[in-house]
Write an enzyme that holds these catalytic residues in place. Structure first.
Site, short mmCIF file in Angstrom:
data_model
loop_
_atom_site.label_atom_id
_atom_site.label_comp_id
_atom_site.label_asym_id
_atom_site.label_seq_id
_atom_site.Cartn_x
_atom_site.Cartn_y
_atom_site.Cartn_z
N ARG A 73 0.86 -1.20 0.00
CA ARG A 73 0.00 0.00 0.00
C ARG A 73 0.89 1.24 0.00
O ARG A 73 1.80 1.35 0.82
CB ARG A 73 -0.86 -0.04 1.26
CG ARG A 73 -1.86 1.06 1.37
CD ARG A 73 -2.58 0.97 2.70
NE ARG A 73 -3.45 -0.18 2.80
CZ ARG A 73 -3.90 -0.66 3.97
NH1 ARG A 73 -3.53 -0.11 5.10
NH2 ARG A 73 -4.71 -1.69 3.99
N ARG A 142 -1.26 7.02 9.22
CA ARG A 142 -1.46 6.44 7.88
C ARG A 142 -1.69 7.55 6.83
O ARG A 142 -1.66 8.72 7.14
CB ARG A 142 -2.67 5.50 7.92
CG ARG A 142 -2.56 4.37 8.93
CD ARG A 142 -1.53 3.36 8.48
NE ARG A 142 -1.53 2.17 9.34
CZ ARG A 142 -2.31 1.11 9.15
NH1 ARG A 142 -3.18 1.07 8.16
NH2 ARG A 142 -2.22 0.07 9.95
N LYS A 204 -2.52 1.61 14.88
CA LYS A 204 -2.61 2.49 13.72
C LYS A 204 -3.25 3.82 14.09
O LYS A 204 -4.00 3.91 15.08
CB LYS A 204 -3.43 1.80 12.63
CG LYS A 204 -4.80 1.35 13.09
CD LYS A 204 -5.69 0.85 11.98
CE LYS A 204 -5.21 -0.41 11.32
NZ LYS A 204 -6.28 -1.10 10.55
N LYS A 206 -5.10 7.41 12.21
CA LYS A 206 -5.60 7.91 10.92
C LYS A 206 -6.04 9.37 11.00
O LYS A 206 -6.68 9.77 11.97
CB LYS A 206 -6.76 7.04 10.48
CG LYS A 206 -6.33 5.59 10.30
CD LYS A 206 -7.41 4.73 9.73
CE LYS A 206 -6.84 3.36 9.39
NZ LYS A 206 -7.88 2.46 8.88
N CYS A 424 -15.33 -3.49 0.86
CA CYS A 424 -13.91 -3.69 1.16
C CYS A 424 -13.36 -4.82 0.29
O CYS A 424 -14.11 -5.48 -0.44
CB CYS A 424 -13.73 -4.01 2.64
SG CYS A 424 -14.21 -5.70 3.04
N CYS A 430 -7.68 -10.98 1.83
CA CYS A 430 -7.66 -10.49 3.21
C CYS A 430 -7.73 -11.63 4.22
O CYS A 430 -8.70 -12.39 4.24
CB CYS A 430 -8.82 -9.53 3.44
SG CYS A 430 -8.80 -8.94 5.14
N CYS A 469 -15.75 -8.50 7.32
CA CYS A 469 -15.58 -8.74 8.76
C CYS A 469 -15.87 -7.44 9.50
O CYS A 469 -16.05 -6.39 8.87
CB CYS A 469 -14.15 -9.25 9.05
SG CYS A 469 -12.93 -7.94 9.24
#
Ligand code: SRM
Ligand code: SF4
Length: 562
Positions: A73, A142, A204, A206, A424, A430, A469
């Site tokens: 990514r 991110r 993470k 954001k 997604c 994934c 999910c």
């Protein structure tokens, strides 16, 4: 170090500023995988180890190791890249990836299916194109989102500039990336991470910037949000938000999605200090024992908003002024040709689930490549996985339109609901997916579209988001209809987003198969068609009619279901 911290904290601490044993893992020809520790460290470099889940069982039976490959990514603040960069991204997707490029819900692109031996050449080549993947994933800030729409040219340019500055300010300072991938000289010693420290963040992080009235970045779902306040064309400051996040664990009532709180208004020159202060408060107060409870939203719940705000003010040396009044009217993209204030045009293309590839039905990847060969403006990936061909001079408009027509990119046949909806990635790449999303959604949507048409509500542009999910990568908890994968072919049905990203939805029915889902929507659509008020959105209707209760305080009442 606290003896109770989770394993990731130990891996980070022992990684020598994100080096780990990545060099060794990458050079090992015997296996397609990395060492366990390196699978965590690699995320900070922008890539994840995956295996093809479609063939997992078959390989297990044949005593073969899983078919490992990697997802990479990129970091692309605000989603902007040049046609030249697009051509390189396109070539890498075809040559070293699985033949596609995936546009993401955070305005960047991913390659899937990269073999271990191809990681280094791929990273080198994107860097030669002046794009990197540092902090694409991992426990750091991110990709920074901002409104990609060049319609309000002056203001957008200024806001995009802030997205880049925040992204760069919050980049890890380690030279590990340059050393491992770009053959930079090893650092002799004395390295440090002034913002993050050697264990980086607990989780993470954001950041997004919104320009009202469009909430296409879903700013309230980010750990840190900035809402641009302007006097028309010029930026005068930001309302600062903190503590948004989507991820939930099924049946764990200590986890919940949360919308960010407003801290107050700041001037543009205070932006970096405030961003850094929010990050360091999370660094110092975030949960390093349970990763499930480590996002900033839980830190704020634990500290209390007032104490958190005071700590940010102290560290940033600012005093928040009362937030300015703002209003959001949408959370999606607007499609087709629009003329900018500067006289140039931009074309927003619908990219189904963000997947750019060539199929027997649609030469999307080739069409975009052809546009990149002739386009002189830029490309802008939207936070809804779509793509804007921006800055097209009047003289080039017909040519680009003709190429887009020729490749079927301007079909204009999609329903308003399809245009407003996202899925997604989920299977087969994934590892967290419990159910299909990207591969299944187009067919499911067709059935939902027929249903909507049969009740005469097909112009309602209902925002539907599906994930494989409960992690929430398509931000389904702020959709009017959220479908959350529970198991193969089964989804939880969430209802009640407001179409602008300002309200969380809530669970309505659990674990539905497709027939049960369609039957449930049939009844809901019928009631909506008969009982809605003028211009009432579907999400507002389900709340007004008491089908689901609005979430007032997610930490306490998100899991209260009648
Ligand atoms: Fe995500 C993990 C894909 C946006 C919440 N996400 C993953 C992983 C890496 C699976 C994994 O842990 O190994 C997925 C890789 C799938 C694949 O094969 O590509 C994945 N997330 C995506 C993307 C590609 C979805 C898409 O279809 O566009 C998005 C990439 C964004 C980017 O460019 O950076 C993506 N993920 C999001 C968002 C939306 C957003 O950020 O606006 C969220 C919800 C917001 C949030 O973070 O709260 C999101 N992803 C998660 C979570 C849950 C985090 C949590 O707090 O619980 C995970 C799992 C985790 O972190 O442990 C996750
Ligand atoms: Fe994977 Fe779940 Fe994210 Fe979908 S929501 S990409 S299934 S982690």
């Amino acid at each position: 170090m606290d003896s109770k911290v989770n394993t990731n904290e130990i891996i980070k601490a022992e990684s020598r500023y994100l080096r780990g044993t990545l060099k060794k893992s990458i050079a090992d020809p015997v296996t397609g995988t990395l060492s366990t520790e390196d699978t965590q460290i690699s995320k900070f470099h922008g890539f994840y180890e995956q295996d093809d889940r479609d063939v997992r069982q078959q390989r297990q039976v044949s005593f073969l190791e899983p078919f490992y490959s990697f997802m990479l990514r990129a970091r692309l603040p605000g989603g902007v890249c040049t046609p030249r960069q697009w051509l390189i991204i396109d070539a890498l997707g075809r040559e070293l990836g699985n033949g596609s490029i995936r546009l993401t819900t955070r305005q960047t692109f991913q390659f899937h299916g990269i073999l271990k031996k191809h990681l280094k050449p791929l990273i080198q080549r994107i860097n030669q194109a002046m794009i990197d993947s540092i902090g694409g994933c991992g426990d750091v800030n991110r990709n920074v989102l901002c409104n990609p729409n060049p319609e309000q040219s002056g203001l957008h340019t200024e806001v995009h500039h802030w997205a880049k500055r925040i992204s760069e300010h919050l980049l890890p300072r380690t030279r590990a990336y340059h050393e491992i991938w770009l053959d930079g000289k090893p650092v002799a010693g004395g390295e440090s991470e002034p913002i993050y420290g050697e264990t980086y963040l607990p989780r993470k992080f954001k950041t997004a910037i919104a320009i009202p009235p469009h909430n296409d970045v879903d700013v309230y779902t980010n750990d840190l949000g900035f809402v641009a306040i302007s006097n028309g064309e010029q930026l005068v400051g930001f309302n600062v938000l903190a503590g948004g996040g989507m991820g939930v664990t099924h049946d764990d009532t200590t986890t919940f999605p949360r919308l960010a709180d407003e801290l107050g208004f700041i001037k543009p020159e205070q932006t970096l200090a405030v961003a850094e202060a929010v990050v360091t408060v999370q660094r110092d107060f975030g949960n390093r024992i349970s990763r499930r409870h480590a996002r900033l939203k839980y830190t704020i719940e634990k500290m209390g908003l007032a104490a958190f705000t005071a700590e940010v003010e102290k560290r940033a040396g600012v005093h928040f002024e009362p937030p300015h009044t703002t209003q959001f009217t949408s959370q999606g993209d607007r499609f087709g040709w629009v003329r900018n204030k500067d006289g140039n045009w931009h074309l927003t293309l619908y990219i189904e689930n963000g997947r750019v590839s060539d199929t027997p039905e649609l030469s999307l990847m080739s069409g975009l490549r052809r546009i990149a060969e002739i386009h002189q403006g830029d490309f802008r990936i939207t936070p809804n996985q779509n793509l804007i061909i921006a800055g097209v001079p009047e003289a080039h408009k017909d040519l680009i339109d003709a190429v887009a027509q020729q490749h079927g990119l301007l079909q204009n046949t999609e329903s308003t609901t399809r245009l407003a909806s996202i899925a997604c990635v989920a299977l087969p790449t994934c590892p967290q997916a419990m159910a299909e999303a990207e591969r299944y959604f187009p067919d499911l949507l067709q059935k939902i579209e027929h249903l909507a048409a049969s009740h005469g509500i097909d112009e309602s542009a209902i925002v539907i988001r599906i994930t494989g999910c409960p992690n929430g990568c398509a931000r389904p908890y702020v959709a009017e209809i959220g479908l959350i994968g529970k198991g193969p072919g089964r989804y939880n049905l969430q209802l009640g987003g407001d179409g602008t990203g300002r309200r969380l939805n809530r669970l309505y029915r659990k674990n539905l198969n497709e027939t049960e889902l369609i039957d449930t929507l049939d009844t809901l659509f019928q009631d909506y068609a008969l009982q809605r008020k003028q211009n009432e959105r579907f999400g507002d209707f389900v709340i007004r009619s008491g089908l689901v209760k609005p979430v007032i305080n997610p930490a306490e009442d998100y899991h209260d279901i009648d």
